[in-house]
Design an enzyme around this catalytic site. Structure first.
Site, PDB file in Angstrom:
ATOM      1  N   THR A  10      60.855  34.640  24.556  1.00 44.39           N
ATOM      2  CA  THR A  10      61.572  33.394  24.219  1.00 44.39           C
ATOM      3  C   THR A  10      60.617  32.643  23.644  1.00 44.39           C
ATOM      4  O   THR A  10      61.260  31.784  22.621  1.00 44.39           O
ATOM      5  CB  THR A  10      61.908  32.792  25.654  1.00 44.39           C
ATOM      6  OG1 THR A  10      63.071  33.522  26.438  1.00 44.39           O
ATOM      7  CG2 THR A  10      62.490  31.492  25.385  1.00 44.39           C
ATOM      8  N   THR A  22      58.382  36.197  29.585  1.00 42.54           N
ATOM      9  CA  THR A  22      57.909  35.942  30.732  1.00 42.54           C
ATOM     10  C   THR A  22      58.458  36.979  31.651  1.00 42.54           C
ATOM     11  O   THR A  22      57.730  36.832  32.820  1.00 42.54           O
ATOM     12  CB  THR A  22      58.406  34.744  31.188  1.00 42.54           C
ATOM     13  OG1 THR A  22      59.874  34.242  31.181  1.00 42.54           O
ATOM     14  CG2 THR A  22      57.975  33.292  30.380  1.00 42.54           C
TER      15      THR A  22
HETATM   16  N1  ASP Z   1      63.980  37.263  28.652  1.00 43.91           N
HETATM   17  C1  ASP Z   1      63.085  36.729  28.205  1.00 43.91           C
HETATM   18  C2  ASP Z   1      61.613  37.801  27.877  1.00 43.91           C
HETATM   19  O1  ASP Z   1      61.100  38.168  28.857  1.00 43.91           O
HETATM   20  C3  ASP Z   1      62.381  35.703  28.917  1.00 43.91           C
HETATM   21  C4  ASP Z   1      61.133  35.017  28.320  1.00 43.91           C
HETATM   22  O2  ASP Z   1      60.297  35.075  27.669  1.00 43.91           O
HETATM   23  O3  ASP Z   1      60.979  33.779  28.953  1.00 43.91           O
HETATM   24  O4  ASP Z   1      61.579  38.371  26.813  1.00 43.91           O
END
Ligand code: ASP
Length: 323
Positions: A12, A88
């Site tokens: 993200t 994340t």
């Molecule tokens: N779905 C995303 C990922 O893990 C969530 C994020 O980066 O916060 O790529």
């Protein structure tokens, strides 16, 4: 000034929101490249895009590439600290993989964002800045791989994503953060113990993860027995117990010399051979199930995958999971 390498892998933090549909997705040019100029007061910065993947697309193959890149930077390129930006969702798994396999002791800090680059309150640039402060701090040396988001410093071993959308999502249940980041700098208040390092050149072992539930039987375990796998992690009930109907499946896997590592589906505490009833921890231990010392299911999976490259001996695996 320290030499800091920033490695981008996607997530993200590298995405944008489509203002008409509200969906969040990948963009061509990493938005954090634009903040490069403001980062130079924290060190001599070198930035690289290693991948641009959402973190559910990250596998052990990418983790190994990152391990090799960081070791090369530390050992051959005079880099003093590394910041890795990552989605994340699986950030904690990559962080723990690196913690167990890196040969270097320079600070390695993982960070990410819960809000993409063009959303109100986007946390990516702030988290990147905080991570840079940690990666450039002398105190971060030798503390293992660290995870920095929302002004907190966590160890790779204990941190986990606890909330689907809140920016305070990364927590270390039972242990808490080891430090905080403030406007003036970084302040550590705990020293992690028991750093483990495995020397691996490949990841070829397949380890799968199951969660126990009331009324669980052996059907999934029996399917696993006939699959091409090298190890199983079970998130057991409470202190480390399973429903009695799973016992035949557990025995069948162990008979095929497929190691089973037990963790708890409770996110606090450790598993122990306390209960003597059928399916209780005592019986599971006597059967040869390995008890893990406080790891989550996803971290135990990473550890078993790595450990199996080094040994398949029951006693040695037991010692590795006792730490
Ligand atoms: N779905 C995303 C990922 O893990 C969530 C994020 O980066 O916060 O790529």
């Amino acid at each position: 000034m320290k030499n800091i390498l920033i490695l981008h892998t996607g997530g993200t933090i590298a995405m944008k929101e489509d203002k008409t549909s509200g969906s969040v997705g990948q963009v061509g040019n990493h938005p954090l490249h634009d903040s490069l100029a403001s980062l130079h007061e924290f060190g001599n910065i070198k930035m690289e895009d290693v991948f641009n993947l959402p973190s559910p697309h990250i596998t052990s193959k990418e983790m190994l590439i990152l391990r090799d890149r960081i070791d090369r930077a530390a050992n051959q390129e005079d880099i003093d600290g590394v910041v890795l930006t990552h989605g994340t969702d699986t950030l904690e798994e990559t962080a723990y993989f690196l913690d167990l396999t890196l040969s270097t002791n320079i600070p390695v800090v993982l960070t990410g964002a819960m809000r993409s680059s063009n959303e109100v309150g986007s946390d990516g640039p702030y988290n990147l800045l905080s991570s840079l402060k940690v990666a450039a701090s002398d105190e971060a040396n030798g503390k293992g791989v660290l995870v920095v988001l929302n002004d907190e410093v966590h160890t790779a071993k204990n941190v986990t994503k606890t909330h689907t959308s809140n920016i305070a999502t990364f927590q270390s249940p039972q242990y808490g953060p080891v430090g905080i980041v403030t406007k003036r700098g970084v302040s550590f208040h705990h020293v992690p113990i028991n750093r483990e390092q495995f020397n691996i050149n490949e990841i070829s072992k397949k380890v799968t993860l199951l969660k126990a539930y009331a009324g669980m039987d052996s059907s999934l375990l029996n399917v696993l027995k006939d699959m091409d796998i090298d190890g199983v992690i079970i998130e057991a009930l409470g202190q480390g117990n399973l429903p009695p109907a799973t016992l035949s499946g557990v025995k069948a896997l162990l008979k095929k010399q497929i190691p089973i590592v037990l963790v708890s589906r409770c996110f606090n505490g450790i598993v122990q051979d306390t209960y003597s009833y059928e399916g209780g921890g005592r019986q599971l231990k006597e059967l040869g199930v390995i008890f893990s010392n406080g790891l989550s299911g996803q971290k135990a999976r990473i550890k078993l995958m790595i450990a199996l490259n080094q040994t398949q001996e029951y006693k040695e695996l037991q010692e590795i999971f006792f730490i």
